[in-house]
Scaffold this motif. Structure first.
Motif, short mmCIF file in Angstrom:
data_model
loop_
_atom_site.label_atom_id
_atom_site.label_comp_id
_atom_site.label_asym_id
_atom_site.label_seq_id
_atom_site.Cartn_x
_atom_site.Cartn_y
_atom_site.Cartn_z
N MET A 186 1.09 -1.37 -0.12
CA MET A 186 0.09 -0.08 -0.47
C MET A 186 0.75 1.62 -0.21
N LYS A 187 2.24 0.87 0.16
CA LYS A 187 3.25 2.34 0.76
C LYS A 187 4.39 2.01 -0.59
N PRO A 188 4.21 1.84 -2.04
CA PRO A 188 5.84 0.85 -2.19
C PRO A 188 6.78 1.69 -2.23
N ASN A 189 7.78 1.58 -2.41
CA ASN A 189 8.97 2.42 -1.80
C ASN A 189 9.46 2.91 -3.52
N LEU A 190 9.58 3.70 -3.53
CA LEU A 190 9.27 4.13 -4.75
C LEU A 190 11.17 3.78 -6.12
N ASP A 191 11.70 3.55 -5.59
CA ASP A 191 12.23 2.91 -5.72
C ASP A 191 12.26 1.23 -6.66
N SER A 192 10.86 1.02 -6.47
CA SER A 192 10.50 -0.21 -6.72
C SER A 192 9.79 -0.28 -8.20
N ILE A 193 9.37 0.49 -8.07
CA ILE A 193 8.51 1.26 -9.41
C ILE A 193 9.19 2.29 -10.42
N ILE A 194 9.79 2.98 -10.11
CA ILE A 194 10.82 3.91 -11.11
C ILE A 194 12.11 2.93 -11.67
N PHE A 195 12.44 3.15 -12.82
CA PHE A 195 13.41 2.39 -12.75
C PHE A 195 14.25 3.41 -14.10
N ASP A 196 15.55 2.78 -14.86
CA ASP A 196 15.51 3.44 -16.01
C ASP A 196 15.36 2.33 -17.44
N GLN A 197 16.42 3.24 -19.00
CA GLN A 197 15.85 1.88 -19.40
C GLN A 197 16.72 0.89 -19.47
N LYS A 198 17.91 0.62 -18.45
CA LYS A 198 18.90 -1.00 -18.70
C LYS A 198 18.05 -1.53 -18.39
N SER A 199 16.36 -1.45 -17.03
CA SER A 199 16.36 -2.38 -16.58
C SER A 199 15.12 -2.91 -17.53
N LEU A 200 14.18 -2.55 -18.48
CA LEU A 200 13.86 -2.84 -19.12
C LEU A 200 14.19 -3.59 -20.07
N PRO A 201 13.12 -4.37 -20.35
CA PRO A 201 13.23 -6.00 -21.14
C PRO A 201 13.18 -5.35 -22.97
N PRO A 202 14.28 -5.67 -23.82
CA PRO A 202 13.64 -5.39 -24.69
C PRO A 202 12.66 -4.08 -25.86
N LEU A 203 12.99 -3.38 -26.55
CA LEU A 203 11.01 -3.20 -27.22
C LEU A 203 10.95 -4.66 -27.93
N GLU A 204 11.56 -4.18 -28.62
CA GLU A 204 10.63 -5.69 -28.93
C GLU A 204 9.68 -6.62 -28.28
N ASP A 205 10.35 -7.02 -27.15
CA ASP A 205 9.67 -7.74 -26.28
C ASP A 205 8.40 -7.02 -25.88
N ARG A 206 8.43 -5.87 -25.59
CA ARG A 206 7.53 -5.36 -25.17
C ARG A 206 6.33 -5.03 -25.85
N LEU A 207 6.71 -4.89 -26.82
CA LEU A 207 5.71 -4.16 -27.88
C LEU A 207 4.85 -5.60 -28.68
N ARG A 208 5.62 -6.99 -28.51
CA ARG A 208 5.21 -7.72 -29.99
C ARG A 208 3.89 -7.76 -29.93
N SER A 209 3.37 -7.82 -28.86
CA SER A 209 1.68 -8.44 -29.22
C SER A 209 0.84 -7.42 -29.55
#
Length: 268
Positions: free
Chosen positions: A91-114
């Protein structure tokens, strides 16, 4: 006398569990000792000996049952405390757990595949146009709708973004990136005019958006904040899912407003 009684009381309260667990076991030991050392076993009938054994086993079983019951009660309490802690943390999440940077993301192709409906806003979109042109072409070929919204070359906003937002890029270089990206995206639009739209606008964007299937319950919006002069890969980003109705609606309305005020781009 009163002090000694209070001390004894506190000791009992602190150790009540161990004391309570020990009572049946202590009785079983005493009965066993009495039977072996005091009673004359040789004079006992087989039925009497069997009764003693059953009684001792019963006391041992009762002692084990008490120990298991108290342990289970303690485990249940620990589970409840852990669950309460996790709920409170969720209910009170840590901001570091929900805000990230591009290095933490999966490839764009995987995110937009479907995805079947994509909208992208940003400054120059140079990296996307340069690195993912084949991917966007494949998506358009599959019938995916793609909207690109970016800064108009030569406008005051593009100069401000180049100076204060983009990392280590001169105004002239940023202008070249803008025009290069527009040319590549326009070639895509020429091949798939029904799937691809390109518009430009003239305001300084506070963020970029990657909108995926905005009309579906599984849709999402990735927001990238435009911070002051740091590399793209380090900009803070967060994802808003369609089930997060208030924020999803807010950023979708932001896009629709910018898109409505933007101008379709055609090469001069």
């Amino acid at each position: 006398m009163s002090d000694n009684f209070n001390k004894l009381k506190h000791v009992f309260i602190r150790n009540w569990k161990s004391i309570f667990e020990s009572i049946p076991l202590s009785i079983a030991i005493i009965v066993s000792f009495y039977t072996i050392m005091v009673e004359d076993i040789t004079t006992k009938t087989q039925q009497e000996l069997f009764s003693y054994i059953i009684m001792i086993l019963g006391l041992l079983a009762f002692a084990t049952l008490i120990e298991r019951f108290l342990s289970l009660k303690e485990i249940t309490q620990l589970c409840k405390e852990t669950n309460d802690y996790l709920i409170e943390r969720e209910m009170k999440p840590n901001l570091d757990s929900i805000i990230f940077d591009q290095k933490s993301l999966p490839p764009l192709e995987d995110r937009l595949r479907s995805a079947t409906d994509i909208a992208i806003t940003g400054g120059s979109l140079f990296r996307l146009a340069d690195s993912y042109s084949n991917f966007f072409e494949q998506k358009a070929k599959e019938g995916c709708l793609i909207k690109f919204l970016m800064l108009k070359p030569g406008c005051d906003a593009s100069k401000l973004v180049a100076e204060y937002v983009v990392y280590e890029t001169s105004t002239s270089d940023y202008e070249v990136q803008l025009r290069t990206a527009l040319k590549k995206l326009y070639r895509l639009k020429q091949h798939y005019p029904d799937q691809v739209e390109i518009k430009t606008y003239e305001c300084v964007p506070p963020f970029s958006l990657l909108i995926c299937d905005p009309k579906k319950e599984t849709g999402s919006i990735m927001v990238e904040l435009y911070t002051h002069a740091i590399p793209n890969r380090d900009r803070p980003e967060f994802i808003i899912h369609a089930r997060e109705h208030r924020l999803h609606k807010l950023f979708l309305e932001q896009f629709n407003k910018m898109w409505g005020e933007a101008i379709p781009w055609e090469p001069s």
